[in-house]
Design a protein around this motif. Structure first.
Motif, short mmCIF file in Angstrom:
data_model
loop_
_atom_site.label_atom_id
_atom_site.label_comp_id
_atom_site.label_asym_id
_atom_site.label_seq_id
_atom_site.Cartn_x
_atom_site.Cartn_y
_atom_site.Cartn_z
N CYS A 250 0.78 -0.96 0.01
CA CYS A 250 -0.18 -0.04 -0.10
C CYS A 250 0.81 1.43 -0.17
O CYS A 250 1.67 1.46 0.70
N ARG A 251 0.44 2.13 -0.84
CA ARG A 251 1.65 3.36 -1.16
C ARG A 251 0.83 4.73 -0.61
O ARG A 251 0.96 5.71 -0.88
N CYS A 252 -0.26 4.50 0.40
CA CYS A 252 -0.92 5.35 1.10
C CYS A 252 -0.04 6.77 1.52
O CYS A 252 -0.40 7.69 1.38
N VAL A 255 0.83 9.07 -1.29
CA VAL A 255 -0.31 9.48 -1.84
C VAL A 255 -0.69 10.55 -0.83
O VAL A 255 -0.72 11.78 -1.23
N LEU A 267 -2.21 -1.68 -6.69
CA LEU A 267 -3.12 -2.33 -6.03
C LEU A 267 -4.49 -1.59 -6.32
O LEU A 267 -5.53 -2.14 -6.28
N PHE A 268 -4.24 0.05 -6.82
CA PHE A 268 -5.50 0.50 -7.05
C PHE A 268 -6.70 0.07 -7.91
O PHE A 268 -6.39 -0.53 -9.13
N CYS A 272 -7.32 -3.59 -4.34
CA CYS A 272 -7.73 -2.50 -3.23
C CYS A 272 -8.91 -1.83 -3.85
O CYS A 272 -8.62 -1.27 -4.83
N GLN A 278 -7.26 -1.94 1.24
CA GLN A 278 -5.92 -2.48 1.59
C GLN A 278 -5.29 -1.25 2.29
O GLN A 278 -4.08 -1.36 2.92
N CYS A 281 -6.35 5.17 2.77
CA CYS A 281 -7.02 5.98 1.59
C CYS A 281 -8.32 5.70 0.81
O CYS A 281 -8.85 6.34 0.05
N MET A 282 -8.45 4.19 0.93
CA MET A 282 -9.57 3.78 0.30
C MET A 282 -10.82 3.26 1.14
O MET A 282 -12.10 2.98 0.60
N CYS A 289 -7.81 7.73 -2.58
CA CYS A 289 -7.88 6.65 -3.40
C CYS A 289 -9.47 6.09 -3.80
O CYS A 289 -9.98 6.04 -4.88
S1 SF4 Z 1 -5.26 2.77 -0.43
FE1 SF4 Z 1 -5.23 1.14 -2.01
S2 SF4 Z 1 -5.13 2.14 -4.04
FE2 SF4 Z 1 -4.51 3.71 -2.02
S3 SF4 Z 1 -2.31 3.41 -2.03
FE3 SF4 Z 1 -3.24 2.22 -0.39
S4 SF4 Z 1 -3.34 0.24 -1.49
FE4 SF4 Z 1 -2.85 1.49 -3.14
#
Ligand code: SF4
Length: 293
Positions: A250-252, A255, A267-268, A272, A278, A281-282, A289
Motif C-alpha cells: 500500500c502506497r498511502c 499519496v 493495487l488501485f 484494493c 488495503q 485512503c480507500m 484513493c
Molecule cells: S489505499 Fe489502496 S489504492 Fe490507495 S495507496 Fe493504499 S493500496 Fe494503493
C-alpha cells in the motif's frame, strides 16, 4: 492518518478482557496487522460505535464493571468534543472511563509536507470545518512564510468549485494569500470557546502520522490534571512496532504526501477497492484513493 502502529495497538488492546473500545466508525475498517477492528469485533472484541463523543459517557455509566475507553481521533474539529468528554467524566467522578488521544493538528503537518521538497503542490484547498475552529489566521503562514496560495473551502460541490476558481485567479494574477472562501462558517479568529476547552484538557505533543512518522507538536496529549482519564497511562499503551506489522505494498503514505496519485499504486482498483480496502485512503468515501476510483 492514524498510523498502522497505533492501529495495531488498538487491535491488541481490544482483545483484553473487561475492555469496551468506543470509537467513530471510520476507524473500524482501516486495515491493521492482525486484521481491522471490524474483524476483531466479529471475533468477539467489544467495540462500540458512536456518532457523538458524549455517547461514550453513557456507555461507561451503563457498564460499570467494564473499562470503557474512548478512542479520540480526528483533527481540531473533533478535539473539543473529546475535551468536553474528559471534563464531564472528571466532574461526574467516572472511574471506569478513559481516553486514548490520537488527535492530530493540521498546521504542523502542512508545514512538514510543504517544506519536504518532495511534493508537487501549487496551492491548497483548506478544510472548512477545521478552519471553523482554528480561524483563517492559523493558516496565514502558508502564504506569508511558505508562499503557497490557499483557499478555505466548504464541503458542498459549489464551495469546492468556488475555492478552485479563487485559487486559479490567484495563480493567474501571481498573487499569494490565504483566502477565506467559506465565510458563512469560518471567521478570522475561529471558535475561541472550543479552543479554550481544548487548551484546558490537552497539550501539544509529537504525534505519529501514517506516512510521515513523528511530527513535533502535531498531536494532543492529555494534561497531568486529567491524567486519571488518560488510557495510555492507565493501561501502559504504546504504538505497536512489532516486526511483521502492517507495512505492505500500500502506497498511502506517498499519496498522503502528494508524491504520487492513487493510479500509481499497483493495487488501485484491483486488489484494493472500497469493498476490500488495503489502505486508509480507500476506506471512506472522502479518502483520496476512493475518490479517484
Ligand atoms: S489505499 Fe489502496 S489504492 Fe490507495 S495507496 Fe493504499 S493500496 Fe494503493
Amino acid at each position: 492518518v492514524t498510523d498502522p502502529a497505533d492501529l495495531d495497538m488498538l487491535v491488541r488492546f481490544s482483545l483484553q478482557e473487561k475492555v469496551v473500545l468506543v470509537l467513530f466508525g471510520d476507524l473500524l475498517r482501516v486495515p491493521a496487522t492482525g486484521g481491522s477492528l471490524l474483524e476483531q469485533r466479529a471475533k468477539g472484541a467489544r467495540i462500540s460505535l458512536v456518532y457523538s463523543a458524549l455517547d461514550a459517557i453513557e456507555i461507561a455509566r451503563q457498564n460499570r464493571e467494564q473499562q470503557v475507553v474512548f478512542v479520540g481521533t480526528g483533527f481540531e474539529t473533533t478535539a473539543p468534543g473529546t475535551a468536553l468528554l474528559i471534563m464531564e467524566a472528571k466532574s461526574g467522578g467516572l472511574k471506569n472511563f478513559s481516553v486514548i488521544s490520537l488527535h492530530k493538528l493540521m498546521p504542523p503537518v502542512l508545514r512538514v509536507v510543504l517544506t519536504s521538497g518532495l511534493c508537487r503542490i501549487g496551492g491548497l484547498i483548506l478544510p472548512g470545518h477545521v478552519s471553523a475552529i482554528t480561524g483563517r489566521l492559523a493558516f496565514d503562514f502558508l502564504a506569508s512564510e511558505l508562499g503557497y496560495p490557499s483557499v478555505i473551502a466548504g464541503f458542498e460541490p459549489l464551495d469546492v468549485l468556488h475555492a478552485t476558481a479563487l485559487l486559479m485567479e490567484m495563480a493567474a494574477g501571481k498573487q499569494c494569500a490565504v483566502v477565506n472562501g467559506y465565510p458563512r462558517v469560518v471567521s478570522e479568529q475561529g471558535n475561541t470557546v472550543a479552543r479554550r476547552v481544548v487548551r484546558e484538557v490537552f497539550a501539544p505533543e509529537a504525534a505519529l502520522w501514517r506516512g510521515f512518522g513523528y511530527i513535533e507538536e502535531s498531536g494532543l496529549q492529555i494534561k497531568p490534571t486529567y491524567a486519571d482519564f488518560d488510557a495510555k497511562k492507565r493501561f501502559g499503551l504504546t504504538p505497536d512496532f512489532s516486526p511483521g506489522g502492517y507495512r505492505d505494498e500500500c502506497r498511502c503514505s506517498e499519496v498522503l504526501r502528494g508524491e504520487i496519485t492513487p493510479i500509481d499504486c499497483l493495487l488501485f482498483g484491483r486488489k484494493c477497492t472500497p469493498d476490500h480496502p488495503q489502505g486508509a485512503c480507500m476506506v471512506s468515501a472522502e479518502g483520496v484513493c476512493s475518490s479517484y476510483l
